[in-house]
Enzyme design. Sequence first.
Site, PDB file in Angstrom:
ATOM      1  N   GLY A   1      34.335  40.120  40.959  1.00  0.00           N
ATOM      2  CA  GLY A   1      33.863  41.346  40.302  1.00  0.00           C
ATOM      3  C   GLY A   1      32.913  40.992  39.185  1.00  0.00           C
ATOM      4  O   GLY A   1      33.233  41.142  38.018  1.00  0.00           O
TER       5      GLY A   1
ATOM      6  N   SER B   1      47.612  51.682  36.082  1.00  0.00           N
ATOM      7  CA  SER B   1      48.794  51.120  36.730  1.00  0.00           C
ATOM      8  C   SER B   1      49.181  49.838  36.018  1.00  0.00           C
ATOM      9  O   SER B   1      50.118  49.163  36.381  1.00  0.00           O
ATOM     10  CB  SER B   1      48.492  50.828  38.203  1.00  0.00           C
TER      11      SER B   1
ATOM     12  N   GLU C   1      34.830  36.644  33.418  1.00  0.00           N
ATOM     13  CA  GLU C   1      35.276  37.653  34.388  1.00  0.00           C
ATOM     14  C   GLU C   1      35.493  37.051  35.766  1.00  0.00           C
ATOM     15  O   GLU C   1      34.950  35.986  36.081  1.00  0.00           O
ATOM     16  CB  GLU C   1      34.308  38.837  34.412  1.00  0.00           C
TER      17      GLU C   1
ATOM     18  N   LYS D   1      46.685  44.963  24.890  1.00  0.00           N
ATOM     19  CA  LYS D   1      46.363  46.392  25.005  1.00  0.00           C
ATOM     20  C   LYS D   1      47.151  47.275  24.046  1.00  0.00           C
ATOM     21  O   LYS D   1      46.734  48.392  23.751  1.00  0.00           O
ATOM     22  CB  LYS D   1      46.548  46.870  26.442  1.00  0.00           C
TER      23      LYS D   1
HETATM   24  C1  LIG Z   1      43.020  45.003  30.382  1.00  0.00           C
HETATM   25  C2  LIG Z   1      43.113  43.537  30.407  1.00  0.00           C
HETATM   26  C3  LIG Z   1      41.961  42.720  30.350  1.00  0.00           C
HETATM   27  C4  LIG Z   1      40.561  43.287  30.327  1.00  0.00           C
HETATM   28  O1  LIG Z   1      40.325  44.029  29.158  1.00  0.00           O
HETATM   29  P1  LIG Z   1      39.084  44.993  29.033  1.00  0.00           P
HETATM   30  O2  LIG Z   1      39.170  45.567  27.674  1.00  0.00           O
HETATM   31  O3  LIG Z   1      39.184  46.033  30.122  1.00  0.00           O
HETATM   32  O4  LIG Z   1      37.859  44.161  29.244  1.00  0.00           O
HETATM   33  C5  LIG Z   1      42.133  41.346  30.305  1.00  0.00           C
HETATM   34  N1  LIG Z   1      43.364  40.785  30.358  1.00  0.00           N
HETATM   35  C6  LIG Z   1      44.483  41.532  30.421  1.00  0.00           C
HETATM   36  C7  LIG Z   1      45.794  40.846  30.465  1.00  0.00           C
HETATM   37  C8  LIG Z   1      44.398  42.936  30.438  1.00  0.00           C
HETATM   38  O5  LIG Z   1      45.523  43.681  30.504  1.00  0.00           O
END
Ligand SMILES: *Cc1c(COP(=O)(O)O)cnc(C)c1O
Length: 323
Positions: free
Chosen positions: A211, A81, A207, A56
């Site tokens: 969900g 969070s 996924e 991220k």
């Molecule tokens: C946010 C996150 C995801 C999912 O990413 P998206 O862009 O929302 O699909 C997967 N793995 C980790 C470790 C994350 O922090």
Amino acid sequence: MSHSNLSTYEDVVAAAERLRGYAHRTPVMRSRLLDAELGAQLFFKCETLQRIGAFKFRGAFNALSKFDEHQRRAGVVAFSSGNHAQAVALSAQLLGMPATIVMPQDAPPNKIAATRGYGANVVIYDRYTEDREAIGRKLAQEQGMTLIPPYDHPDVIAGQGTAVKELIEEVGELDALFVSLGGGGLLSGSALSARALSPKCKVYGCEPEAGNDGQRSFREGRIIHIETPKTIADGAQTQHLGEHTFPIIRRDVDDVITASDAELVEGMRSFAATMKLMVEPTGCLGLAVARQLKSQLRGQRVGIVISGGNVSLDRFCSLLAGG
Ligand SMILES: *Cc1c(COP(=O)(O)O)cnc(C)c1O
């Protein structure tokens, strides 16, 4: 819905330039044991070793580095969070701008502390009585801050796409690619890179079973909304895909497949035992789904994105112990 501003691979290339010197170029790891188990050549892109412990940082830093002077002065606001909170807080600190992160009062104290540790102003809200989006929008309006969402933003998508760009540039073309899926920022960005650099590669969104809105949305051709799913994959507890992520996923992804919480725990165990990596449950989605498709991966070159490693040692141990 207008698609004129959908992210492109050129945006991923531009993001990679902005990230140079700020994001880590994370290692690609191999495992002879896992190769033998799947009868394939597996290439693991280790975003557990990215700054803040997850991919991220890529999207957040790319988005913030595009702010103009006026936006930089007022700063950024985000609600999260999880890993996005720390990604925005660290990016803002590196770029010298103020950050406000809206977090639920029951967020893990270590996550609140980590976010404050990057110099962000943390605003706590009550998950059950207050609407975090409304709080975020109010702050953005009153104080002129720019809201950066965790996935549904072209600059976030482009930044997330840089991980798979690095992976394919390093190891060459792939036959299949497995990517964790929450709201789809990582998957849509990864698909842009895969289509550009390895056009024949099959791209799978992975996924949590509880969900499966992404799978249903992909197969039905419209964005399905669900209640917050109960799963140990807390990075993928999203309620729907995004307006910016869904059209790219529909166009460039081959399928979306789900994994159970038990399969994610098996993945955590495998990564720890074979590769000495501590991976959070959401980071194990790709391996869990690749294991399901074992029979069709025989002899292939397979990319798996390990999306993050932010799980406390206590939770890690209790999940492995079956608690
Ligand atoms: C946010 C996150 C995801 C999912 O990413 P998206 O862009 O929302 O699909 C997967 N793995 C980790 C470790 C994350 O922090």
